[in-house]
Design a protein around this motif. Sequence first.
Motif, PDB file in Angstrom:
ATOM      1  N   ASP A 196     151.739 121.166  20.135  1.00  0.00           N
ATOM      2  CA  ASP A 196     150.261 121.741  21.040  1.00  0.00           C
ATOM      3  C   ASP A 196     149.631 122.504  20.115  1.00  0.00           C
ATOM      4  O   ASP A 196     150.011 123.450  19.415  1.00  0.00           O
ATOM      5  CB  ASP A 196     151.203 122.693  21.945  1.00  0.00           C
ATOM      6  CG  ASP A 196     149.902 123.284  22.809  1.00  0.00           C
ATOM      7  OD1 ASP A 196     148.865 123.279  22.680  1.00  0.00           O
ATOM      8  OD2 ASP A 196     150.445 123.875  23.851  1.00  0.00           O
ATOM      9  N   THR A 197     148.397 122.086  19.779  1.00  0.00           N
ATOM     10  CA  THR A 197     147.511 122.698  18.727  1.00  0.00           C
ATOM     11  C   THR A 197     146.345 123.352  19.289  1.00  0.00           C
ATOM     12  O   THR A 197     145.487 123.945  18.730  1.00  0.00           O
ATOM     13  CB  THR A 197     147.022 121.382  17.826  1.00  0.00           C
ATOM     14  OG1 THR A 197     146.019 120.862  18.857  1.00  0.00           O
ATOM     15  CG2 THR A 197     147.834 120.839  17.151  1.00  0.00           C
ATOM     16  N   GLY A 198     146.714 124.071  20.543  1.00  0.00           N
ATOM     17  CA  GLY A 198     145.800 124.882  21.280  1.00  0.00           C
ATOM     18  C   GLY A 198     145.619 126.073  20.696  1.00  0.00           C
ATOM     19  O   GLY A 198     146.539 126.837  20.553  1.00  0.00           O
ATOM     20  N   ILE A 199     144.534 126.643  20.761  1.00  0.00           N
ATOM     21  CA  ILE A 199     144.087 128.087  20.087  1.00  0.00           C
ATOM     22  C   ILE A 199     143.018 128.696  21.146  1.00  0.00           C
ATOM     23  O   ILE A 199     142.284 127.988  21.787  1.00  0.00           O
ATOM     24  CB  ILE A 199     143.637 128.156  18.910  1.00  0.00           C
ATOM     25  CG1 ILE A 199     142.470 127.567  18.705  1.00  0.00           C
ATOM     26  CG2 ILE A 199     144.742 127.624  17.759  1.00  0.00           C
ATOM     27  CD1 ILE A 199     141.754 127.557  17.190  1.00  0.00           C
ATOM     28  N   GLY A 200     142.950 129.987  21.149  1.00  0.00           N
ATOM     29  CA  GLY A 200     141.945 130.791  21.946  1.00  0.00           C
ATOM     30  C   GLY A 200     142.691 131.494  23.283  1.00  0.00           C
ATOM     31  O   GLY A 200     143.639 131.790  23.305  1.00  0.00           O
ATOM     32  N   ASN A 201     141.650 131.403  24.091  1.00  0.00           N
ATOM     33  CA  ASN A 201     142.000 132.155  25.329  1.00  0.00           C
ATOM     34  C   ASN A 201     141.226 131.409  26.414  1.00  0.00           C
ATOM     35  O   ASN A 201     140.119 131.257  26.140  1.00  0.00           O
ATOM     36  CB  ASN A 201     141.642 133.482  25.229  1.00  0.00           C
ATOM     37  CG  ASN A 201     142.399 134.355  26.559  1.00  0.00           C
ATOM     38  OD1 ASN A 201     141.704 134.136  27.663  1.00  0.00           O
ATOM     39  ND2 ASN A 201     143.347 134.991  26.184  1.00  0.00           N
ATOM     40  N   GLU A 202     141.603 131.291  27.410  1.00  0.00           N
ATOM     41  CA  GLU A 202     141.165 130.626  28.619  1.00  0.00           C
ATOM     42  C   GLU A 202     139.919 131.251  29.325  1.00  0.00           C
ATOM     43  O   GLU A 202     139.069 130.862  29.681  1.00  0.00           O
ATOM     44  CB  GLU A 202     141.857 130.441  29.883  1.00  0.00           C
ATOM     45  CG  GLU A 202     143.126 129.472  29.740  1.00  0.00           C
ATOM     46  CD  GLU A 202     144.324 130.298  29.116  1.00  0.00           C
ATOM     47  OE1 GLU A 202     145.235 129.855  29.160  1.00  0.00           O
ATOM     48  OE2 GLU A 202     144.290 131.406  28.689  1.00  0.00           O
ATOM     49  N   GLU A 203     139.591 132.574  28.716  1.00  0.00           N
ATOM     50  CA  GLU A 203     138.507 133.434  29.209  1.00  0.00           C
ATOM     51  C   GLU A 203     137.215 133.346  28.162  1.00  0.00           C
ATOM     52  O   GLU A 203     136.244 134.106  28.525  1.00  0.00           O
ATOM     53  CB  GLU A 203     139.038 134.987  29.253  1.00  0.00           C
ATOM     54  CG  GLU A 203     140.072 135.055  30.456  1.00  0.00           C
ATOM     55  CD  GLU A 203     140.221 136.507  30.689  1.00  0.00           C
ATOM     56  OE1 GLU A 203     139.660 137.494  30.246  1.00  0.00           O
ATOM     57  OE2 GLU A 203     141.557 136.841  31.185  1.00  0.00           O
ATOM     58  N   VAL A 204     137.683 132.862  27.048  1.00  0.00           N
ATOM     59  CA  VAL A 204     136.592 132.602  25.946  1.00  0.00           C
ATOM     60  C   VAL A 204     136.633 131.373  25.274  1.00  0.00           C
ATOM     61  O   VAL A 204     137.033 130.250  26.035  1.00  0.00           O
ATOM     62  CB  VAL A 204     136.791 133.675  24.899  1.00  0.00           C
ATOM     63  CG1 VAL A 204     136.415 135.283  25.087  1.00  0.00           C
ATOM     64  CG2 VAL A 204     138.131 133.792  24.126  1.00  0.00           C
ATOM     65  N   TRP A 205     136.224 131.076  24.063  1.00  0.00           N
ATOM     66  CA  TRP A 205     136.423 129.878  23.493  1.00  0.00           C
ATOM     67  C   TRP A 205     137.775 129.337  23.194  1.00  0.00           C
ATOM     68  O   TRP A 205     138.717 130.311  23.047  1.00  0.00           O
ATOM     69  CB  TRP A 205     135.497 129.897  22.016  1.00  0.00           C
ATOM     70  CG  TRP A 205     134.123 129.876  22.083  1.00  0.00           C
ATOM     71  CD1 TRP A 205     133.561 129.216  22.945  1.00  0.00           C
ATOM     72  CD2 TRP A 205     133.353 130.017  20.948  1.00  0.00           C
ATOM     73  NE1 TRP A 205     132.109 129.157  22.774  1.00  0.00           N
ATOM     74  CE2 TRP A 205     131.913 129.967  21.316  1.00  0.00           C
ATOM     75  CE3 TRP A 205     133.414 130.658  19.657  1.00  0.00           C
ATOM     76  CZ2 TRP A 205     130.899 130.128  20.766  1.00  0.00           C
ATOM     77  CZ3 TRP A 205     132.178 130.840  18.946  1.00  0.00           C
ATOM     78  CH2 TRP A 205     131.072 130.830  19.522  1.00  0.00           C
ATOM     79  N   HIS A 206     138.097 128.225  23.566  1.00  0.00           N
ATOM     80  CA  HIS A 206     139.366 127.670  23.278  1.00  0.00           C
ATOM     81  C   HIS A 206     139.422 125.959  23.305  1.00  0.00           C
ATOM     82  O   HIS A 206     138.444 125.493  23.654  1.00  0.00           O
ATOM     83  CB  HIS A 206     140.205 128.104  24.556  1.00  0.00           C
ATOM     84  CG  HIS A 206     139.718 127.453  25.883  1.00  0.00           C
ATOM     85  ND1 HIS A 206     138.697 128.100  26.635  1.00  0.00           N
ATOM     86  CD2 HIS A 206     139.996 126.284  26.655  1.00  0.00           C
ATOM     87  CE1 HIS A 206     138.430 127.456  27.844  1.00  0.00           C
ATOM     88  NE2 HIS A 206     139.373 126.535  27.904  1.00  0.00           N
ATOM     89  N   GLY A 207     140.770 125.634  23.011  1.00  0.00           N
ATOM     90  CA  GLY A 207     140.874 124.171  22.908  1.00  0.00           C
ATOM     91  C   GLY A 207     141.998 123.688  21.747  1.00  0.00           C
ATOM     92  O   GLY A 207     142.451 124.898  21.238  1.00  0.00           O
ATOM     93  N   ASN A 208     141.851 122.503  21.457  1.00  0.00           N
ATOM     94  CA  ASN A 208     142.826 121.951  20.874  1.00  0.00           C
ATOM     95  C   ASN A 208     142.203 121.611  19.316  1.00  0.00           C
ATOM     96  O   ASN A 208     140.961 120.954  19.302  1.00  0.00           O
ATOM     97  CB  ASN A 208     143.399 120.789  21.112  1.00  0.00           C
ATOM     98  CG  ASN A 208     144.407 121.275  22.174  1.00  0.00           C
ATOM     99  OD1 ASN A 208     144.017 121.594  23.291  1.00  0.00           O
ATOM    100  ND2 ASN A 208     145.785 120.876  22.021  1.00  0.00           N
TER     101      ASN A 208
END
Length: 411
Positions: A196-208
Amino acid sequence: MATGKRRFEDSLTGATSTACKKCHDNDDDEIFTSFPVKLIRQIAKHLETLCCESDYVFKTLKILNCNGADYNGGIPFAKAYCSVTPGTRTLYFGSVFVHGIKMLTAFLKNRQVPTDLPRKRLLRKLLFFLSDEGTHLLLKDLEKFHETELMMVLANHLYGKLTSSSKYMIDKNSTKETDHCPCNSESCRLSGQFADTGIGNEEVWHGNLDIIVDNDMVGLSYPSGNKEEILGGNEAKIRHVDLSRNQQIISQTIVFSFLQKQRHPDSNNFLFPCIGAAHEGMVVYFYDSQKDILLESSFIPFMSVEGKVNVHAILASWFAVNYKYLSSGIPCSKSHDDKSAFLSHVKEKLGIYEHNLKFGNLGVPVSFEDDESDLEVEQSDFLSETRWELLELGSMPDGHSEQYCLLDKEM
């Protein structure tokens, strides 16, 4: 310079390459004493061009507008909007790698080897890589790989080969998991793993991120916004990807920097990189979330104009993926306004970037619903009256709405 490059590439063949392969197989320090003087001279020339000339530089970027704090909810990297303009400052590529330049120059000048094991290991890795023709000649034939394959090959045969650890993480959602490298060599196995290479937060910029090199140190991305695959026969041709001022990579770089500062608060500096790579070459982005400075490097091609592997790309990759040991941070400036202005654009959600970013386990993007109890809307007598008329019409019995039905028929 062209002659020097040609001589350097020619010198990588034959006895030198064989001897250094033997050193590598023995896994000892003989490489430091046996590394040829001819190669030392050529590396010195390439290092000087990469780090101290205007061919390769870092430019500051200033953000004019972005959706990093969109009121409607979080934005995935692929849909990130970040309008930027060049800042007022241009730095030589080597300006942020003073520690690394000093270490490499000391070896090239006096064969001085670092005393601490991590930097010694990094230097050994670079020397082995430059000495082994087979290790980097794969860079000559990158066009045959599709997007995901390309990133895996670069991680397995370039970036991973130059780090203290050859481990890296591949986005588990990008392709079917396998332990076989796409380079077409039956014996070549991936030194990384799917995760899982996801980074960020669902409320701002995010993704893999496509790849995270050295487990959690450097993000590697092939931006999706400007590419298009054209299927024809059994081959897929991929159009040029513009890595310069790429909005997706900029958003990933900024988020990755905040995340790294959050996870490594005791770092000597908070200038963290993300590498944007395509078939033709690479661009190195840096963001310092403490100083709010965003840097973008010149485009660095994987191949030289002579059709040889570009040694500048190898050196730049070595500096970037090992920034933890080789970067000196952004040099002080008294007269320039270096700031990117990202902090001012996302001030309403700055706390999320500074304290609540995640590494993995990202859920469904959050969207904020309007709270009607707090919503103030300008009153309009006309709309108020019309609203009631429409409500009455909507609730009128069928017999009383015949005239409106006739109108519908006429329409």
